[in-house]
Each structure stands twice: as structure tokens, then as C-alpha cells.
Scaffold this motif. Structure first.
Motif, PDB file in Angstrom:
ATOM      1  N   ARG A  61      39.991  36.456 -26.195  1.00 30.54           N
ATOM      2  CA  ARG A  61      38.862  36.754 -27.255  1.00 30.54           C
ATOM      3  C   ARG A  61      38.451  35.257 -27.582  1.00 30.54           C
ATOM      4  O   ARG A  61      37.360  35.314 -28.106  1.00 30.54           O
ATOM      5  N   ARG A  62      39.044  34.169 -26.737  1.00 27.32           N
ATOM      6  CA  ARG A  62      38.323  32.769 -26.941  1.00 27.32           C
ATOM      7  C   ARG A  62      38.332  32.234 -28.447  1.00 27.32           C
ATOM      8  O   ARG A  62      37.314  31.793 -28.762  1.00 27.32           O
ATOM      9  N   SER A  63      39.202  32.940 -29.206  1.00 28.23           N
ATOM     10  CA  SER A  63      39.038  32.408 -30.580  1.00 28.23           C
ATOM     11  C   SER A  63      40.572  32.553 -31.095  1.00 28.23           C
ATOM     12  O   SER A  63      41.384  33.651 -30.623  1.00 28.23           O
ATOM     13  N   GLY A  64      40.828  31.765 -32.293  1.00 33.99           N
ATOM     14  CA  GLY A  64      42.263  32.159 -32.990  1.00 33.99           C
ATOM     15  C   GLY A  64      42.660  30.896 -33.724  1.00 33.99           C
ATOM     16  O   GLY A  64      42.164  29.793 -33.263  1.00 33.99           O
ATOM     17  N   THR A  65      43.404  30.941 -34.357  1.00 35.29           N
ATOM     18  CA  THR A  65      44.002  29.930 -35.206  1.00 35.29           C
ATOM     19  C   THR A  65      45.588  30.276 -35.383  1.00 35.29           C
ATOM     20  O   THR A  65      46.341  31.137 -35.633  1.00 35.29           O
ATOM     21  N   VAL A  66      46.569  28.990 -34.905  1.00 32.74           N
ATOM     22  CA  VAL A  66      47.743  28.979 -34.836  1.00 32.74           C
ATOM     23  C   VAL A  66      48.257  27.911 -35.917  1.00 32.74           C
ATOM     24  O   VAL A  66      47.799  26.865 -35.940  1.00 32.74           O
ATOM     25  N   VAL A  67      48.718  28.393 -36.988  1.00 30.26           N
ATOM     26  CA  VAL A  67      49.328  27.769 -38.247  1.00 30.26           C
ATOM     27  C   VAL A  67      50.712  27.344 -38.312  1.00 30.26           C
ATOM     28  O   VAL A  67      51.421  28.476 -38.311  1.00 30.26           O
ATOM     29  N   ASN A  68      51.149  26.231 -38.079  1.00 25.56           N
ATOM     30  CA  ASN A  68      52.568  25.882 -38.045  1.00 25.56           C
ATOM     31  C   ASN A  68      52.874  25.292 -39.159  1.00 25.56           C
ATOM     32  O   ASN A  68      52.371  24.211 -39.519  1.00 25.56           O
ATOM     33  N   VAL A  69      53.648  25.861 -40.185  1.00 27.29           N
ATOM     34  CA  VAL A  69      54.263  25.348 -41.421  1.00 27.29           C
ATOM     35  C   VAL A  69      55.602  24.415 -41.174  1.00 27.29           C
ATOM     36  O   VAL A  69      56.435  24.911 -40.642  1.00 27.29           O
ATOM     37  N   THR A  70      55.190  23.285 -41.126  1.00 29.25           N
ATOM     38  CA  THR A  70      56.158  22.138 -40.946  1.00 29.25           C
ATOM     39  C   THR A  70      56.810  21.795 -42.480  1.00 29.25           C
ATOM     40  O   THR A  70      57.469  22.659 -43.140  1.00 29.25           O
ATOM     41  N   SER A  71      56.560  20.713 -42.811  1.00 30.99           N
ATOM     42  CA  SER A  71      57.109  20.126 -44.119  1.00 30.99           C
ATOM     43  C   SER A  71      56.525  18.642 -44.305  1.00 30.99           C
ATOM     44  O   SER A  71      56.190  17.980 -43.186  1.00 30.99           O
ATOM     45  N   MET A  72      56.419  18.136 -45.571  1.00 25.64           N
ATOM     46  CA  MET A  72      56.424  16.699 -45.504  1.00 25.64           C
ATOM     47  C   MET A  72      57.708  16.073 -44.646  1.00 25.64           C
ATOM     48  O   MET A  72      57.435  14.732 -44.471  1.00 25.64           O
ATOM     49  N   GLY A  73      58.571  16.826 -44.619  1.00 22.82           N
ATOM     50  CA  GLY A  73      59.907  16.504 -44.053  1.00 22.82           C
ATOM     51  C   GLY A  73      59.436  16.092 -42.456  1.00 22.82           C
ATOM     52  O   GLY A  73      60.570  15.878 -41.705  1.00 22.82           O
ATOM     53  N   GLY A  74      58.496  16.585 -41.889  1.00 22.71           N
ATOM     54  CA  GLY A  74      57.961  16.205 -40.460  1.00 22.71           C
ATOM     55  C   GLY A  74      57.443  14.866 -40.426  1.00 22.71           C
ATOM     56  O   GLY A  74      56.967  14.495 -39.392  1.00 22.71           O
ATOM     57  N   ARG A  75      57.230  14.388 -41.474  1.00 15.55           N
ATOM     58  CA  ARG A  75      56.586  12.854 -41.596  1.00 15.55           C
ATOM     59  C   ARG A  75      57.465  11.964 -42.458  1.00 15.55           C
ATOM     60  O   ARG A  75      57.309  10.728 -42.056  1.00 15.55           O
ATOM     61  N   ILE A  76      58.530  12.326 -43.012  1.00 12.71           N
ATOM     62  CA  ILE A  76      59.270  11.366 -43.733  1.00 12.71           C
ATOM     63  C   ILE A  76      60.970  11.769 -43.642  1.00 12.71           C
ATOM     64  O   ILE A  76      61.077  12.973 -42.640  1.00 12.71           O
ATOM     65  N   HIS A  77      61.822  11.154 -43.987  1.00 16.09           N
ATOM     66  CA  HIS A  77      63.220  11.464 -43.716  1.00 16.09           C
ATOM     67  C   HIS A  77      63.905  11.455 -45.003  1.00 16.09           C
ATOM     68  O   HIS A  77      63.522  10.548 -45.901  1.00 16.09           O
ATOM     69  N   THR A  78      65.058  12.195 -45.250  1.00 15.12           N
ATOM     70  CA  THR A  78      65.903  12.189 -46.361  1.00 15.12           C
ATOM     71  C   THR A  78      67.283  12.166 -45.886  1.00 15.12           C
ATOM     72  O   THR A  78      67.714  12.557 -44.715  1.00 15.12           O
ATOM     73  N   PRO A  79      68.293  11.555 -46.715  1.00 19.94           N
ATOM     74  CA  PRO A  79      69.578  11.670 -46.280  1.00 19.94           C
ATOM     75  C   PRO A  79      70.139  12.741 -45.973  1.00 19.94           C
ATOM     76  O   PRO A  79      69.902  13.782 -46.785  1.00 19.94           O
ATOM     77  N   LEU A  80      71.082  13.067 -44.931  1.00 16.80           N
ATOM     78  CA  LEU A  80      71.762  14.181 -44.838  1.00 16.80           C
ATOM     79  C   LEU A  80      70.971  15.417 -44.121  1.00 16.80           C
ATOM     80  O   LEU A  80      71.417  16.430 -44.257  1.00 16.80           O
ATOM     81  N   GLY A  81      69.877  15.215 -43.926  1.00 15.13           N
ATOM     82  CA  GLY A  81      68.846  16.218 -43.461  1.00 15.13           C
ATOM     83  C   GLY A  81      68.372  15.849 -41.975  1.00 15.13           C
ATOM     84  O   GLY A  81      67.322  16.526 -41.572  1.00 15.13           O
ATOM     85  N   GLY A  82      69.142  15.265 -41.070  1.00 20.25           N
ATOM     86  CA  GLY A  82      68.719  14.844 -40.064  1.00 20.25           C
ATOM     87  C   GLY A  82      68.399  16.000 -38.966  1.00 20.25           C
ATOM     88  O   GLY A  82      67.342  15.830 -38.248  1.00 20.25           O
ATOM     89  N   TRP A  83      69.112  17.057 -39.068  1.00 17.51           N
ATOM     90  CA  TRP A  83      68.847  18.393 -37.971  1.00 17.51           C
ATOM     91  C   TRP A  83      67.673  19.038 -38.580  1.00 17.51           C
ATOM     92  O   TRP A  83      66.723  19.508 -37.734  1.00 17.51           O
ATOM     93  N   TYR A  84      67.520  19.199 -40.000  1.00 21.32           N
ATOM     94  CA  TYR A  84      66.376  19.722 -40.493  1.00 21.32           C
ATOM     95  C   TYR A  84      65.158  19.074 -40.058  1.00 21.32           C
ATOM     96  O   TYR A  84      64.016  19.372 -39.484  1.00 21.32           O
TER      97      TYR A  84
END
Length: 279
Positions: A126-149
Motif C-alpha cells: 500500500r506504500r503506507s503504514g506506521t510501525v509503533v515500537n513501545v520501548t521505555s525510558m529504560g531504552g535510554r537509561i539504566h537501573t540496577p538489577l535490570g540488565g536483561w530488561y
């Protein structure tokens, strides 16, 4: 929004939280919305409001293929894909079994990417569309014990950036949504998993502190409602030229800004104090 009445959206993780709110928001905007979840019984109340329930497990290829085929058979198109399904696996990197780490990536990353692969041919046609990926602020920062997430969210951010360039010639937009703290069952589930994986060992004190922070009433009282994210997704998928990233919800913008401005160890210290880690 009469121009939206023929458009079709597929939302994963639609049975609760951000996914549920997003599905309802898109219905309100005139989209035909298919809501995907492993347990369709949790979608019954949404079906009464116009949602088309779809049984789907994002770790099962046949399930995803069947789901996409059902949407195409029903409406002939998929204009918006919202990759929202996911969970937070917390625990010290040393403690979390690799089997669980792989499951975290299977759900949060590979499920989203595989579903995108299945949907893209229909969008390209269709030559159109939107893919929305819900990541997190956790995709830009880090917190302890959340390495895999955090690893899954950082990965999905990078994959989204590459995908955005790849599909641009076909008229397809890729949008990243970076929620901050949201009032859903996510924190409780993550805290339960954390206590299961990292209590009783070398990281027990850290695990107790982080789990307590996740469950604290003061933290819960500051969380944003899922509707904040749903409204943002609604704006993104109806914009003529959506932004590539939307950071919204409690703490998202200031924490991402601090991560960009502060040296690594200064940010480490800030997050450690915030989470009440023992020194």
C-alpha cells in the motif's frame, strides 16, 4: 475523524495497561482495531467497545502468522502495528538464568521484530503504514538489577532506528514510544521476579531495596496513567509526519536528559540513591 474510518490497527499486549488504553484510543479515533493477547478472555470487556479480539503469542511464529492472516482476511490491510507486548525481567546479571534471559529477548525483541516482518509486506504493498515500537525510558537509561530488561529495550531502540531508514522509501513510518513510570501491573510483576531471582545470594540487599522501591506507595502515587501513552500513540499515528521518538510519562524526559548530560558514574550514583541501594 472520518478519514480514519477505513484504517486498521493491530495492537499487541492489548489485555491490560498501555495496550488496552491504546486499543480504546484508536477505536475512538475511528480505526478498526485488532487487540492481540495470549488470553482472549481478558479482551471480552474491550470487545463490547468495538475491539476485535485476536489470540496471539508473540513467541510463537504460527500464532503470529495466523493473527496477521486473520486481520488481512477481515479488512484487507494493516495500517498501524503497535508492538506493545512485553514484560520486565529483573535480577542481577549473575543470577538470572540464561533461559529466562532468552525468554525476555524472545518476548520484548524477537516477538516485535517477527511480527513487524510479517506486517511489512502488506504495508509496502500500500506504500503506507506506521510501525509503533513501545520501548521505555529504560531504552535510554539504566537501573540496577535490570540488565536483561534494559538490554531488550536498548536493542529495540536500535532496531527501530535501522528499520526507519530501511522502510522510508516505501512510505512507512517507524515511531518509538518511550514511556516513563506508568500505573500498570508491570512494577509488581518485575518486583516479584526480582525477589525470585536475587534474594538469598550476594545481591540480596540490592534486590530488597529495588523491589521495595518498585512497590513503594510514594512511587506509585507519581506514576502516569496508561492513557497518557495511548494519547501519545494516537497523535503519532494520525500525524502527517510523526516524530521518530516520543518520551512521555512520569520521569521519562528529565531522566533521559540527565543521562545525556551526566557522566556515567554520576548517573550511576543518582540512580543508586533514587533506588535506595545500600552503600
Amino acid at each position: 475523524m472520518s478519514t480514519q474510518t477505513a484504517r486498521t490497527a493491530l495492537v499487541t499486549g492489548a489485555s491490560s495497561g498501555i495496550g488496552e488504553a491504546t486499543a480504546l484510543r484508536l477505536i475512538g479515533l475511528g480505526f478498526t482495531v485488532y487487540g492481540a493477547a495470549r488470553r482472549t478472555d481478558r479482551l471480552d470487556r474491550l470487545a463490547e467497545r468495538g475491539l476485535r479480539p485476536l489470540a496471539m503469542d508473540v513467541t510463537d511464529d504460527d500464532s503470529m502468522r495466523g493473527g496477521v492472516e486473520r486481520v488481512i482476511a477481515g479488512t484487507g490491510r494493516i495500517d498501524v502495528l503497535v508492538n506493545n507486548a512485553g514484560y520486565g525481567s529483573y535480577g542481577a546479571l549473575e543470577d538470572v538464568p540464561l533461559e529466562e534471559a532468552r525468554r525476555q529477548f524472545d518476548v520484548n525483541v524477537f516477538g516485535a521484530v517477527r511480527l513487524t516482518q510479517l506486517v511489512l509486506p502488506h504495508m509496502r504493498a500500500r506504500r503506507s503504514g506506521t510501525v509503533v515500537n513501545v520501548t521505555s525510558m529504560g531504552g535510554r537509561i539504566h537501573t540496577p538489577l535490570g540488565g536483561w530488561y534494559h538490554g531488550t529495550k536498548f536493542a529495540l531502540e536500535a532496531l527501530s532506528d535501522c528499520l526507519r531508514i530501511e522502510v522510508r522509501p516505501f512510505g512507512i513510518d517507524v515511531v518509538v514510544i518511550e514511556p516513563g513510570g506508568i500505573a500498570t501491573e508491570w512494577s509488581g510483576i518485575a518486583a516479584d521476579g526480582l525477589e525470585k531471582s536475587s534474594t538469598g545470594g550476594a545481591y540480596a540487599a540490592q534486590a530488597r531495596a529495588v523491589a521495595a522501591a518498585m512497590r513503594s506507595e510514594s512511587m506509585a502515587g507519581r506514576m502516569s496513567q496508561p492513557g497518557v501513552i495511548a494519547d501519545t500513540i494516537g497523535r503519532a499515528v494520525t500525524a502527517r509526519r510523526p516524530r521518530t521518538r516520543y518520551a512521555t510519562g512520569f520521569g521519562a524526559r528529565p531522566l533521559i536528559a540527565l543521562r545525556r548530560l551526566l557522566p556515567d558514574r554520576a548517573f550511576d550514583a543518582l540512580i543508586s540513591r533514587t533506588m535506595g541501594l545500600p552503600r
